[in-house]
Write a protein that holds these residues in place. Sequence first.
Motif, PDB file in Angstrom:
ATOM      1  N   SER A   7       0.970  -1.244  -0.131  1.00  0.00           N
ATOM      2  CA  SER A   7       0.076  -0.143  -0.098  1.00  0.00           C
ATOM      3  C   SER A   7       0.679   1.237   0.067  1.00  0.00           C
ATOM      4  O   SER A   7       2.100   1.271   0.092  1.00  0.00           O
ATOM      5  CB  SER A   7      -0.796  -0.083   1.071  1.00  0.00           C
ATOM      6  OG  SER A   7       0.007   0.178   2.432  1.00  0.00           O
ATOM      7  N   VAL A   8       0.459   2.357  -0.041  1.00  0.00           N
ATOM      8  CA  VAL A   8       0.866   3.820  -0.210  1.00  0.00           C
ATOM      9  C   VAL A   8       0.182   4.562   0.823  1.00  0.00           C
ATOM     10  O   VAL A   8      -0.790   4.608   0.878  1.00  0.00           O
ATOM     11  CB  VAL A   8       0.619   4.306  -1.492  1.00  0.00           C
ATOM     12  CG1 VAL A   8       1.478   5.640  -1.397  1.00  0.00           C
ATOM     13  CG2 VAL A   8       1.490   3.816  -2.578  1.00  0.00           C
ATOM     14  N   ILE A  40      -7.713   3.678   6.138  1.00  0.00           N
ATOM     15  CA  ILE A  40      -7.056   2.657   4.800  1.00  0.00           C
ATOM     16  C   ILE A  40      -8.180   2.540   4.042  1.00  0.00           C
ATOM     17  O   ILE A  40      -9.232   2.108   4.254  1.00  0.00           O
ATOM     18  CB  ILE A  40      -6.940   1.313   5.522  1.00  0.00           C
ATOM     19  CG1 ILE A  40      -5.821   1.468   6.714  1.00  0.00           C
ATOM     20  CG2 ILE A  40      -6.211   0.222   4.397  1.00  0.00           C
ATOM     21  CD1 ILE A  40      -4.625   2.307   6.432  1.00  0.00           C
ATOM     22  N   MET A  41      -8.007   2.816   2.837  1.00  0.00           N
ATOM     23  CA  MET A  41      -9.095   2.768   1.561  1.00  0.00           C
ATOM     24  C   MET A  41      -8.558   1.916   0.507  1.00  0.00           C
ATOM     25  O   MET A  41      -7.167   1.658   0.580  1.00  0.00           O
ATOM     26  CB  MET A  41      -9.057   4.232   1.082  1.00  0.00           C
ATOM     27  CG  MET A  41      -9.789   5.052   2.122  1.00  0.00           C
ATOM     28  SD  MET A  41     -10.099   6.822   1.519  1.00  0.00           S
ATOM     29  CE  MET A  41     -11.675   6.356   0.664  1.00  0.00           C
ATOM     30  N   LYS A  42      -9.573   1.121  -0.089  1.00  0.00           N
ATOM     31  CA  LYS A  42      -9.334   0.310  -1.219  1.00  0.00           C
ATOM     32  C   LYS A  42     -10.006   0.421  -2.286  1.00  0.00           C
ATOM     33  O   LYS A  42     -11.248   0.861  -2.306  1.00  0.00           O
ATOM     34  CB  LYS A  42      -9.520  -1.298  -0.495  1.00  0.00           C
ATOM     35  CG  LYS A  42      -9.175  -2.359  -1.427  1.00  0.00           C
ATOM     36  CD  LYS A  42      -9.125  -3.633  -0.644  1.00  0.00           C
ATOM     37  CE  LYS A  42      -8.438  -4.636  -1.488  1.00  0.00           C
ATOM     38  NZ  LYS A  42      -8.695  -5.904  -1.327  1.00  0.00           N
ATOM     39  N   VAL A  47      -4.610  -0.291  -2.489  1.00  0.00           N
ATOM     40  CA  VAL A  47      -4.738  -0.141  -1.142  1.00  0.00           C
ATOM     41  C   VAL A  47      -3.907   1.329  -0.805  1.00  0.00           C
ATOM     42  O   VAL A  47      -2.618   1.382  -1.079  1.00  0.00           O
ATOM     43  CB  VAL A  47      -4.455  -1.058  -0.174  1.00  0.00           C
ATOM     44  CG1 VAL A  47      -4.607  -0.727   1.289  1.00  0.00           C
ATOM     45  CG2 VAL A  47      -5.111  -2.384  -0.438  1.00  0.00           C
ATOM     46  N   ILE A  48      -4.515   2.266  -0.092  1.00  0.00           N
ATOM     47  CA  ILE A  48      -3.908   3.494   0.204  1.00  0.00           C
ATOM     48  C   ILE A  48      -4.302   3.573   1.535  1.00  0.00           C
ATOM     49  O   ILE A  48      -5.245   3.341   2.094  1.00  0.00           O
ATOM     50  CB  ILE A  48      -4.227   4.670  -0.810  1.00  0.00           C
ATOM     51  CG1 ILE A  48      -5.901   4.895  -0.557  1.00  0.00           C
ATOM     52  CG2 ILE A  48      -3.870   4.606  -1.928  1.00  0.00           C
ATOM     53  CD1 ILE A  48      -6.101   6.319  -1.298  1.00  0.00           C
ATOM     54  N   GLY A  49      -3.271   4.278   2.337  1.00  0.00           N
ATOM     55  CA  GLY A  49      -3.880   4.942   3.715  1.00  0.00           C
ATOM     56  C   GLY A  49      -3.607   6.280   3.756  1.00  0.00           C
ATOM     57  O   GLY A  49      -2.736   6.833   3.075  1.00  0.00           O
ATOM     58  N   LEU A  50      -4.537   6.916   4.349  1.00  0.00           N
ATOM     59  CA  LEU A  50      -4.639   8.300   4.511  1.00  0.00           C
ATOM     60  C   LEU A  50      -4.291   8.681   5.906  1.00  0.00           C
ATOM     61  O   LEU A  50      -4.876   8.155   6.898  1.00  0.00           O
ATOM     62  CB  LEU A  50      -5.892   8.925   4.246  1.00  0.00           C
ATOM     63  CG  LEU A  50      -6.698   8.488   2.956  1.00  0.00           C
ATOM     64  CD1 LEU A  50      -7.797   9.135   2.600  1.00  0.00           C
ATOM     65  CD2 LEU A  50      -5.635   8.997   1.586  1.00  0.00           C
TER      66      LEU A  50
END
Length: 123
Positions: A7-8, A40-42, A47-50
């Motif tokens: 993820s980023v 955490i979004m998908k 997958v990215i983490g904000l």
Amino acid sequence: MKLGAFSVSLNVKDIHASKEFYENLGFHVLSGDINQNWLIMKNGDSVIGLFQGMFDKNILTFNPGWNQNAENIDTFTDIREIQNHLKEKGMKMLTETDAVNEGPAHFTIEDPDGNLILVDQHR
């Protein structure tokens, strides 16, 4: 050597605006707490983490022992084995994990362009 789920982790200025932006791109909230300034979004396998106010730069994140749904997988390369392999290759560690214990741990490295890489094992 398997690095696990990728993820980023994004350093965002306004988590509410970022959440809305990424929802417009088709992402949905997988986990997190917007009141604690992290989500955490998908979207599919992406997958990215904000993260608002938690770190200074964007981070590439790998999670040994997890798949892209943050579910445990049976066979994986332990973080200590990954760390030892990288050190044998002469890579400089910014932070290290204890080489003798088991279970959750993390380490960080930096690529030649200064991008931070976090390897974070949760089990």
